[in-house]
Design an enzyme around this catalytic site. Structure first.
Site, PDB file in Angstrom:
ATOM      1  N   ARG A 250       0.934  -1.448   0.015  1.00 53.55           N
ATOM      2  CA  ARG A 250      -0.138   0.131  -0.068  1.00 53.55           C
ATOM      3  C   ARG A 250       1.026   1.634  -0.265  1.00 53.55           C
ATOM      4  NH1 ARG A 250      -5.203   0.359   1.899  1.00 53.55           N
ATOM      5  NH2 ARG A 250      -4.645   1.456   3.575  1.00 53.55           N
TER       6      ARG A 250
ATOM      7  N   ARG B 253       9.084   6.372  -3.186  1.00 49.83           N
ATOM      8  CA  ARG B 253      10.326   6.943  -4.452  1.00 49.83           C
ATOM      9  C   ARG B 253      11.732   7.091  -3.782  1.00 49.83           C
ATOM     10  NH1 ARG B 253       5.556  10.359  -2.239  1.00 49.83           N
ATOM     11  NH2 ARG B 253       3.962   9.159  -3.292  1.00 49.83           N
TER      12      ARG B 253
ATOM     13  N   ARG C 207      -8.981  -6.991  13.741  1.00 47.37           N
ATOM     14  CA  ARG C 207      -7.617  -6.316  14.257  1.00 47.37           C
ATOM     15  C   ARG C 207      -8.700  -5.273  14.872  1.00 47.37           C
ATOM     16  NH1 ARG C 207      -4.399  -7.434  17.698  1.00 47.37           N
ATOM     17  NH2 ARG C 207      -2.776  -5.379  17.877  1.00 47.37           N
TER      18      ARG C 207
ATOM     19  N   ARG D 181       0.152   4.954  16.527  1.00 46.85           N
ATOM     20  CA  ARG D 181       0.359   7.120  15.730  1.00 46.85           C
ATOM     21  C   ARG D 181      -0.446   7.914  17.065  1.00 46.85           C
ATOM     22  NH1 ARG D 181      -2.557   4.937  10.432  1.00 46.85           N
ATOM     23  NH2 ARG D 181      -4.513   3.846  10.504  1.00 46.85           N
TER      24      ARG D 181
ATOM     25  N   GLU E   5      -3.511   6.142  18.560  1.00 46.25           N
ATOM     26  CA  GLU E   5      -4.556   5.051  17.778  1.00 46.25           C
ATOM     27  C   GLU E   5      -3.373   3.614  19.222  1.00 46.25           C
ATOM     28  OE1 GLU E   5      -5.413   5.695  14.174  1.00 46.25           O
ATOM     29  OE2 GLU E   5      -5.139   3.204  14.066  1.00 46.25           O
TER      30      GLU E   5
ATOM     31  N   TYR F  16      -9.821  -5.046   2.617  1.00 48.75           N
ATOM     32  CA  TYR F  16      -8.931  -3.689   3.243  1.00 48.75           C
ATOM     33  C   TYR F  16      -9.302  -2.764   2.312  1.00 48.75           C
ATOM     34  CZ  TYR F  16      -5.211  -1.031   5.599  1.00 48.75           C
ATOM     35  OH  TYR F  16      -4.020  -0.710   7.075  1.00 48.75           O
TER      36      TYR F  16
ATOM     37  N   ASP G 259      -9.682   0.802   0.782  1.00 45.56           N
ATOM     38  CA  ASP G 259     -10.592   2.009   1.498  1.00 45.56           C
ATOM     39  C   ASP G 259     -11.414   3.021   0.495  1.00 45.56           C
ATOM     40  OD1 ASP G 259      -7.709   2.981   2.596  1.00 45.56           O
ATOM     41  OD2 ASP G 259      -6.348   3.058   0.335  1.00 45.56           O
TER      42      ASP G 259
HETATM   43  P1  FAD Z   1     -18.440   0.865   7.467  1.00 44.89           P
HETATM   44  O1  FAD Z   1     -17.703   2.375   7.325  1.00 44.89           O
HETATM   45  O2  FAD Z   1     -17.841   0.289   8.314  1.00 44.89           O
HETATM   46  O3  FAD Z   1     -19.742   0.824   7.733  1.00 44.89           O
HETATM   47  C1  FAD Z   1     -20.134  -0.049   7.702  1.00 44.89           C
HETATM   48  C2  FAD Z   1     -22.007   0.232   9.189  1.00 44.89           C
HETATM   49  O4  FAD Z   1     -22.662  -0.807   9.240  1.00 44.89           O
HETATM   50  C3  FAD Z   1     -21.115   0.837  10.592  1.00 44.89           C
HETATM   51  O5  FAD Z   1     -22.376   1.853  10.039  1.00 44.89           O
HETATM   52  C4  FAD Z   1     -21.940  -0.097  11.370  1.00 44.89           C
HETATM   53  O6  FAD Z   1     -22.218   0.491  12.442  1.00 44.89           O
HETATM   54  C5  FAD Z   1     -23.232  -0.703  10.007  1.00 44.89           C
HETATM   55  N1  FAD Z   1     -24.015  -2.510  10.859  1.00 44.89           N
HETATM   56  C6  FAD Z   1     -23.074  -3.943  11.272  1.00 44.89           C
HETATM   57  N2  FAD Z   1     -23.783  -4.372  11.269  1.00 44.89           N
HETATM   58  C7  FAD Z   1     -25.141  -3.637  11.404  1.00 44.89           C
HETATM   59  C8  FAD Z   1     -25.746  -4.728  12.322  1.00 44.89           C
HETATM   60  N3  FAD Z   1     -26.114  -5.888  12.213  1.00 44.89           N
HETATM   61  N4  FAD Z   1     -26.644  -4.341  11.880  1.00 44.89           N
HETATM   62  C9  FAD Z   1     -26.643  -2.235  12.152  1.00 44.89           C
HETATM   63  N5  FAD Z   1     -25.956  -2.127  11.750  1.00 44.89           N
HETATM   64  C10 FAD Z   1     -25.254  -2.946  10.871  1.00 44.89           C
HETATM   65  N6  FAD Z   1     -10.351   4.925   3.814  1.00 44.89           N
HETATM   66  C11 FAD Z   1      -8.955   5.672   3.511  1.00 44.89           C
HETATM   67  O7  FAD Z   1     -10.095   6.056   2.230  1.00 44.89           O
HETATM   68  N7  FAD Z   1      -8.006   6.984   3.703  1.00 44.89           N
HETATM   69  C12 FAD Z   1      -7.482   6.725   4.905  1.00 44.89           C
HETATM   70  O8  FAD Z   1      -7.033   7.727   5.577  1.00 44.89           O
HETATM   71  C13 FAD Z   1      -8.259   5.859   5.563  1.00 44.89           C
HETATM   72  N8  FAD Z   1      -8.655   5.299   7.239  1.00 44.89           N
HETATM   73  C14 FAD Z   1      -8.621   4.331   7.776  1.00 44.89           C
HETATM   74  C15 FAD Z   1      -8.334   3.999   9.579  1.00 44.89           C
HETATM   75  C16 FAD Z   1      -8.925   3.023  10.185  1.00 44.89           C
HETATM   76  C17 FAD Z   1      -8.076   3.540  11.177  1.00 44.89           C
HETATM   77  C18 FAD Z   1     -10.291   2.088   9.376  1.00 44.89           C
HETATM   78  C19 FAD Z   1     -10.185   1.311   9.955  1.00 44.89           C
HETATM   79  C20 FAD Z   1     -10.471   2.883   8.330  1.00 44.89           C
HETATM   80  C21 FAD Z   1      -9.347   3.547   7.718  1.00 44.89           C
HETATM   81  N9  FAD Z   1     -10.371   3.817   5.887  1.00 44.89           N
HETATM   82  C22 FAD Z   1      -9.439   4.660   5.133  1.00 44.89           C
HETATM   83  C23 FAD Z   1     -11.141   3.019   5.346  1.00 44.89           C
HETATM   84  C24 FAD Z   1     -11.963   3.423   5.611  1.00 44.89           C
HETATM   85  O9  FAD Z   1     -13.286   3.266   6.479  1.00 44.89           O
HETATM   86  C25 FAD Z   1     -13.265   2.498   4.578  1.00 44.89           C
HETATM   87  O10 FAD Z   1     -13.112   1.942   3.303  1.00 44.89           O
HETATM   88  C26 FAD Z   1     -14.795   2.682   4.907  1.00 44.89           C
HETATM   89  O11 FAD Z   1     -15.526   3.453   5.418  1.00 44.89           O
HETATM   90  C27 FAD Z   1     -15.626   1.887   4.982  1.00 44.89           C
HETATM   91  O12 FAD Z   1     -17.517   1.890   4.514  1.00 44.89           O
HETATM   92  P2  FAD Z   1     -17.730   0.764   4.779  1.00 44.89           P
HETATM   93  O13 FAD Z   1     -19.898   1.103   3.999  1.00 44.89           O
HETATM   94  O14 FAD Z   1     -17.707  -0.448   4.524  1.00 44.89           O
HETATM   95  O15 FAD Z   1     -18.427   0.315   6.031  1.00 44.89           O
HETATM   96  N1  UDP Z   2       2.816   0.591   7.629  1.00 50.14           N
HETATM   97  C1  UDP Z   2       4.371   0.631   8.644  1.00 50.14           C
HETATM   98  N2  UDP Z   2       5.226   1.914   9.227  1.00 50.14           N
HETATM   99  C2  UDP Z   2       4.917   3.013   9.384  1.00 50.14           C
HETATM  100  C3  UDP Z   2       3.217   3.071   7.965  1.00 50.14           C
HETATM  101  C4  UDP Z   2       2.541   1.726   8.202  1.00 50.14           C
HETATM  102  O1  UDP Z   2       4.932  -0.045   8.625  1.00 50.14           O
HETATM  103  O2  UDP Z   2       5.503   4.084   9.981  1.00 50.14           O
HETATM  104  C5  UDP Z   2       2.506  -0.379   7.938  1.00 50.14           C
HETATM  105  C6  UDP Z   2       2.139  -1.134   8.542  1.00 50.14           C
HETATM  106  O3  UDP Z   2       1.940  -2.421   8.218  1.00 50.14           O
HETATM  107  C7  UDP Z   2       0.434  -0.834   8.368  1.00 50.14           C
HETATM  108  C8  UDP Z   2       0.767  -1.047   6.548  1.00 50.14           C
HETATM  109  O4  UDP Z   2       1.914  -0.199   5.769  1.00 50.14           O
HETATM  110  O5  UDP Z   2       0.008  -1.454   8.429  1.00 50.14           O
HETATM  111  C9  UDP Z   2      -0.069   0.267   5.866  1.00 50.14           C
HETATM  112  O6  UDP Z   2      -0.156   1.261   6.220  1.00 50.14           O
HETATM  113  P1  UDP Z   2      -1.699   2.479   6.524  1.00 50.14           P
HETATM  114  O7  UDP Z   2      -0.630   3.149   6.634  1.00 50.14           O
HETATM  115  O8  UDP Z   2      -1.708   1.849   4.597  1.00 50.14           O
HETATM  116  O9  UDP Z   2      -2.565   1.441   7.086  1.00 50.14           O
HETATM  117  P2  UDP Z   2      -3.929   2.515   7.780  1.00 50.14           P
HETATM  118  O10 UDP Z   2      -3.812   4.028   7.790  1.00 50.14           O
HETATM  119  O11 UDP Z   2      -4.903   1.939   6.395  1.00 50.14           O
HETATM  120  O12 UDP Z   2      -3.525   1.750   9.318  1.00 50.14           O
END
Ligand code: FAD
Ligand code: UDP
Length: 368
Positions: free
Chosen positions: A172, A176, A249, A280, A300, A348, A350
């Site tokens: 991911r 560069r 996780r 972080r 976090e 996984y 985005d």
């Molecule tokens: P979710 O957002 O998980 O929505 C699912 C919904 O379903 C939830 O509101 C939940 O409450 C509901 N639900 C589940 N089961 C039930 C049930 N039984 N009854 C009623 N409701 C229910 N993406 C990026 O592009 N950039 C980022 O920087 C980025 N950072 C991230 C950081 C973290 C820590 C995490 C975990 C994810 C990150 N993502 C990021 C990914 C992004 O969060 C997801 O791609 C996106 O939000 C997923 O949308 P979704 O609708 O699939 O799921």
């Molecule tokens: N990662 C790492 N060091 C860093 C940042 C990321 O080793 O400083 C690795 C780690 O395994 C992580 C993966 O790269 O799970 C993807 O990172 P990203 O920032 O895309 O993760 P997210 O924001 O989705 O948690």
């Protein structure tokens, strides 16, 4: 005749985009969510005028003009560019891995010197075809970067040895040979001005949303309400865990409000040393160039997942992927239920990928 054309379980990005597209086609939708608020993991909470990313930092990025224009219909985006910094012991490095990182680490200045250094380390490692995250990381950036910036972070983030994790996770991150600290290669990037809730509110405008409703607590009654169901919750739960639990996780977030205007000078600082328990620290105001007197930071912490905890990251190792493919086979036989999103597809994804997938699925089903 059912009361609704679609029952959409989950108001995250997948559910909200599908609902919006269905509404545009004249379909009557009911969106439910078990949480107190819509938006899934992109939801933000306003505290002291700062949008706090409640479920982890979210930076929108895409290479796809169509997706960019789609989200811009609902909200304008600012010019935020993600450039996280990594702290390893008392050393500071730029991310992603680029000429700044190589210069800070080795004191070298040119791309050629950096390439030679990495090649030397890759040859010494003897790795030819990377089979796991550790081997993949060393093949991309060599052993020094692996040891200081990847191993500790990855093993605490995933609670597993880097040798037991799939290679795609580390792919991911860009590598560069230019002095460019942009964490993403995509053409479009930013944070919605006013926060992600504006995007979700725009998508769900005109659609009935019922909050704090868990699909599984009223499964039969809810199923009868609509001709079709869009399910974005956990696929193993949908099938009563008959093939076993899918593992995730989890994360814990610890928020602090500080009486100072600038705590760390960047939105995201990664702590790559395995001895520091968090991965972080997020300083939310920097996503929107905030000028408030106060600041809000979030530590976090990765957390072992167990039933009942939030399922953040799917663990796509061979055991879990094999279980998922059994659930997927069942889901393909459904005639009334459409599965989508991070939890239902155990992937996984985005945000831009979720939106693309919801648009594609809505097109496929709504045009039938
Ligand atoms: P979710 O957002 O998980 O929505 C699912 C919904 O379903 C939830 O509101 C939940 O409450 C509901 N639900 C589940 N089961 C039930 C049930 N039984 N009854 C009623 N409701 C229910 N993406 C990026 O592009 N950039 C980022 O920087 C980025 N950072 C991230 C950081 C973290 C820590 C995490 C975990 C994810 C990150 N993502 C990021 C990914 C992004 O969060 C997801 O791609 C996106 O939000 C997923 O949308 P979704 O609708 O699939 O799921
Ligand atoms: N990662 C790492 N060091 C860093 C940042 C990321 O080793 O400083 C690795 C780690 O395994 C992580 C993966 O790269 O799970 C993807 O990172 P990203 O920032 O895309 O993760 P997210 O924001 O989705 O948690």
């Amino acid at each position: 005749m059912a009361q609704f054309d679609y029952l959409i379980v989950g108001s995250g990005l997948f559910g909200a985009v599908f609902a919006h597209e269905a509404m545009r086609k004249g379909k009557k939708c009911l969106v439910i969510d078990k949480r107190k608020h819509p938006g899934g993991n992109v939801y933000c909470e306003q505290v002291d005028g700062i949008n706090v990313h409640k479920y982890g930092a979210h930076i929108f990025h895409t290479n796809d003009k169509e997706i960019w224009e789609y989200v811009n219909q609902f909200v304008e985006f600012n010019r935020y560019t993600n450039s996280p910094v990594a702290f390893y012991k008392d050393e500071v490095y730029n991310l992603p891995f680029n000429m700044n990182t190589f210069q800070q680490l080795w004191g070298i200045k040119t791309p050629e010197e950096a390439k030679n250094k990495i090649t030397e380390q890759v040859i010494a490692s003897g790795i030819k075809e990377p089979k796991n995250l550790e081997e993949q990381a060393i093949s991309l950036v060599g052993t020094d970067i692996y040891e200081k910036l990847i191993k500790g972070y990855t093993e605490k983030q995933w609670g597993r040895k880097a040798t037991e994790l799939p290679t795609f996770i580390i792919k991911r991150l860009p590598v560069r040979f230019t002095y460019d600290n942009n964490y993403f290669n995509d053409r479009y990037q930013g944070i919605p001005i006013g926060g992600y809730n504006k995007l979700i509110d725009g998508l769900l405008d005109g659609i009935e949303v019922r909050l704090q409703v868990d699909f599984f607590s009223q499964r039969e009654e809810l199923t009868k309400l609509a001709d079709k169901i869009v399910f974005t919750g956990k696929i193993d739960e949908f099938y009563n865990y008959q093939f076993g639990n899918l593992e995730y996780r989890s994360l814990k977030f610890e928020n602090k409000t500080l009486d100072q205007s600038n705590f760390q000078g960047n939105a995201v600082i990664n702590y790559t040393d395995s001895k520091i328990p968090y991965t972080r620290i997020i300083e939310h105001k920097h996503f929107e160039f905030g000028t408030q007197n106060k600041t809000i930071i979030t530590y976090e912490y990765p957390d072992e997942w167990s039933q009942g905890k939030e399922s953040y990251y799917p663990i796509n190792d061979s055991r879990n992927n094999a279980i998922y493919s059994q659930y997927k086979s069942l889901s393909e036989k459904e005639t009334k239920v459409i599965f989508g999103g991070r939890l239902a597809e155990y992937k996984y994804y985005d945000m831009h990928q979720i939106i693309a997938s919801a648009l594609k699925k809505s097109k496929d089903y709504l045009n039938k």
